[in-house]
Motif scaffolding. Structure first.
Motif, PDB file in Angstrom:
ATOM      1  N   UNK A   1      37.637  32.144  30.319  1.00  0.00           N
ATOM      2  CA  UNK A   1      36.924  31.880  31.734  1.00  0.00           C
ATOM      3  C   UNK A   1      37.600  32.639  32.839  1.00  0.00           C
ATOM      4  N   UNK A   2      38.845  32.410  32.816  1.00  0.00           N
ATOM      5  CA  UNK A   2      39.839  32.977  33.929  1.00  0.00           C
ATOM      6  C   UNK A   2      39.798  34.632  33.755  1.00  0.00           C
ATOM      7  N   UNK A   3      39.824  35.212  32.538  1.00  0.00           N
ATOM      8  CA  UNK A   3      39.600  36.811  32.537  1.00  0.00           C
ATOM      9  C   UNK A   3      38.371  37.189  33.000  1.00  0.00           C
ATOM     10  N   UNK A   4      37.293  36.448  32.659  1.00  0.00           N
ATOM     11  CA  UNK A   4      36.056  36.770  33.308  1.00  0.00           C
ATOM     12  C   UNK A   4      35.794  36.720  34.740  1.00  0.00           C
ATOM     13  N   UNK A   5      36.518  35.646  35.217  1.00  0.00           N
ATOM     14  CA  UNK A   5      36.424  35.687  36.964  1.00  0.00           C
ATOM     15  C   UNK A   5      37.399  36.779  37.555  1.00  0.00           C
ATOM     16  N   UNK A   6      38.461  37.127  36.754  1.00  0.00           N
ATOM     17  CA  UNK A   6      39.186  38.477  37.460  1.00  0.00           C
ATOM     18  C   UNK A   6      38.164  39.674  37.167  1.00  0.00           C
ATOM     19  N   UNK A   7      37.558  39.881  36.097  1.00  0.00           N
ATOM     20  CA  UNK A   7      36.567  40.917  36.070  1.00  0.00           C
ATOM     21  C   UNK A   7      35.400  40.969  36.863  1.00  0.00           C
ATOM     22  N   UNK A   8      34.917  39.748  36.885  1.00  0.00           N
ATOM     23  CA  UNK A   8      33.782  39.657  37.941  1.00  0.00           C
ATOM     24  C   UNK A   8      34.182  40.092  39.561  1.00  0.00           C
ATOM     25  N   UNK A   9      35.248  39.462  39.850  1.00  0.00           N
ATOM     26  CA  UNK A   9      35.726  39.948  41.296  1.00  0.00           C
ATOM     27  C   UNK A   9      35.791  41.622  41.398  1.00  0.00           C
ATOM     28  N   UNK A  10      36.256  42.299  40.290  1.00  0.00           N
ATOM     29  CA  UNK A  10      36.130  43.751  40.448  1.00  0.00           C
ATOM     30  C   UNK A  10      34.661  44.175  40.538  1.00  0.00           C
ATOM     31  N   UNK A  11      33.874  43.758  39.421  1.00  0.00           N
ATOM     32  CA  UNK A  11      32.396  44.152  39.562  1.00  0.00           C
ATOM     33  C   UNK A  11      31.481  43.703  40.671  1.00  0.00           C
ATOM     34  N   UNK A  12      31.933  42.585  41.066  1.00  0.00           N
ATOM     35  CA  UNK A  12      31.059  42.236  42.330  1.00  0.00           C
ATOM     36  C   UNK A  12      31.474  43.444  43.501  1.00  0.00           C
ATOM     37  N   UNK A  13      32.726  43.686  43.700  1.00  0.00           N
ATOM     38  CA  UNK A  13      33.166  44.781  44.650  1.00  0.00           C
ATOM     39  C   UNK A  13      32.549  46.084  44.438  1.00  0.00           C
ATOM     40  N   UNK A  14      31.994  46.262  43.150  1.00  0.00           N
ATOM     41  CA  UNK A  14      31.415  47.607  42.960  1.00  0.00           C
ATOM     42  C   UNK A  14      29.940  47.510  43.168  1.00  0.00           C
ATOM     43  N   UNK A  15      29.217  46.313  43.388  1.00  0.00           N
ATOM     44  CA  UNK A  15      27.981  46.318  43.701  1.00  0.00           C
ATOM     45  C   UNK A  15      27.182  45.402  42.560  1.00  0.00           C
ATOM     46  N   UNK A  16      27.627  44.641  41.793  1.00  0.00           N
ATOM     47  CA  UNK A  16      27.218  43.897  40.818  1.00  0.00           C
ATOM     48  C   UNK A  16      26.640  42.783  41.585  1.00  0.00           C
ATOM     49  N   UNK A  17      25.214  42.150  41.195  1.00  0.00           N
ATOM     50  CA  UNK A  17      24.596  41.192  42.047  1.00  0.00           C
ATOM     51  C   UNK A  17      25.044  39.884  41.982  1.00  0.00           C
ATOM     52  N   UNK A  18      25.900  39.552  40.810  1.00  0.00           N
ATOM     53  CA  UNK A  18      26.538  38.353  40.880  1.00  0.00           C
ATOM     54  C   UNK A  18      26.498  37.740  39.360  1.00  0.00           C
ATOM     55  N   UNK A  19      26.598  36.726  39.278  1.00  0.00           N
ATOM     56  CA  UNK A  19      27.010  36.010  37.924  1.00  0.00           C
ATOM     57  C   UNK A  19      25.969  34.842  37.443  1.00  0.00           C
ATOM     58  N   UNK A  20      25.895  34.691  36.484  1.00  0.00           N
ATOM     59  CA  UNK A  20      25.104  33.555  35.754  1.00  0.00           C
ATOM     60  C   UNK A  20      26.000  32.694  35.215  1.00  0.00           C
ATOM     61  N   UNK A  21      26.188  31.241  35.447  1.00  0.00           N
ATOM     62  CA  UNK A  21      27.251  30.359  35.315  1.00  0.00           C
ATOM     63  C   UNK A  21      26.666  29.468  34.199  1.00  0.00           C
ATOM     64  N   UNK A  22      27.046  29.773  32.717  1.00  0.00           N
ATOM     65  CA  UNK A  22      26.666  28.572  31.915  1.00  0.00           C
ATOM     66  C   UNK A  22      27.269  27.387  32.092  1.00  0.00           C
ATOM     67  N   UNK A  23      26.537  26.262  31.390  1.00  0.00           N
ATOM     68  CA  UNK A  23      27.125  24.995  31.491  1.00  0.00           C
ATOM     69  C   UNK A  23      27.842  24.655  32.693  1.00  0.00           C
ATOM     70  N   UNK A  24      27.278  24.751  33.962  1.00  0.00           N
ATOM     71  CA  UNK A  24      27.831  24.363  35.296  1.00  0.00           C
ATOM     72  C   UNK A  24      27.272  22.894  35.677  1.00  0.00           C
ATOM     73  N   UNK A  25      28.481  22.241  35.271  1.00  0.00           N
ATOM     74  CA  UNK A  25      28.585  20.809  35.499  1.00  0.00           C
ATOM     75  C   UNK A  25      29.260  20.230  36.454  1.00  0.00           C
ATOM     76  N   UNK A  26      30.288  21.014  37.195  1.00  0.00           N
ATOM     77  CA  UNK A  26      31.117  20.568  38.090  1.00  0.00           C
ATOM     78  C   UNK A  26      30.844  21.605  39.242  1.00  0.00           C
ATOM     79  N   UNK A  27      31.000  20.941  40.504  1.00  0.00           N
ATOM     80  CA  UNK A  27      30.809  21.522  41.885  1.00  0.00           C
ATOM     81  C   UNK A  27      32.149  22.604  41.884  1.00  0.00           C
ATOM     82  N   UNK A  28      33.190  22.322  41.293  1.00  0.00           N
ATOM     83  CA  UNK A  28      34.534  22.992  41.368  1.00  0.00           C
ATOM     84  C   UNK A  28      34.464  24.250  40.354  1.00  0.00           C
TER      85      UNK A  28
END
Length: 126
Positions: free
Chosen positions: A80-107
């Motif tokens: 998860x943590x490494x995914x978030x780091x990579x996600x930040x770089x990809x969205x900065x390059x125009x990726x639309x966003x993320x699908x979040x599996x098992x999203x059970x907590x607002x946090x």
């Protein structure tokens, strides 16, 4: 949230370890394509999937990037943590966003939103 996500009706999943499939998936007529870092990727290939998607994204034109999401690994996984780091770089390059599996907590969604940035879409799977 990008209009491409807001008005989407059809989604096509592609394993991020097979980035050569992304252009064909984007040309398929699906509203959005979801590059998968989660279930379609073996544990030993998680890092390779992140790198492959980053390389593939760089080769796509901006309108195609705006139709691409990534399904990250759930918060309960060691990736998860490494995914978030990579996600930040990809969205900065125009990726639309993320699908979040098992999203059970607002946090969890808050952490993903913070990493993805204010323009990124979040598609929580509950």
């Amino acid at each position: 949230m990008p209009d491409s996500v807001r008005h989407a009706c059809s989604f096509l999943f592609v394993p991020a370890t097979q980035p050569e499939r992304l252009p064909k998936a984007l040309a398929s007529g699906a509203d959005l394509v979801i590059a998968d870092w989660e279930d379609a990727v073996a544990p030993a290939d998680k890092e390779r999937a992140r790198t492959a998607l980053a390389d593939a994204l760089a080769a796509l034109p901006a309108p195609q990037r705006a139709r691409l999401l990534v399904r990250i690994n759930s918060e309960a996984t060691p990736w998860f943590a490494a995914d978030l780091q990579a996600l930040a770089q990809l969205t900065a390059q125009g990726l639309a966003g993320a699908v979040v599996p098992k999203a059970e907590r607002a946090q969890t969604l808050q952490a993903v939103a913070q990493a993805a940035g204010p323009q990124a879409a979040l598609v929580p799977l509950v």
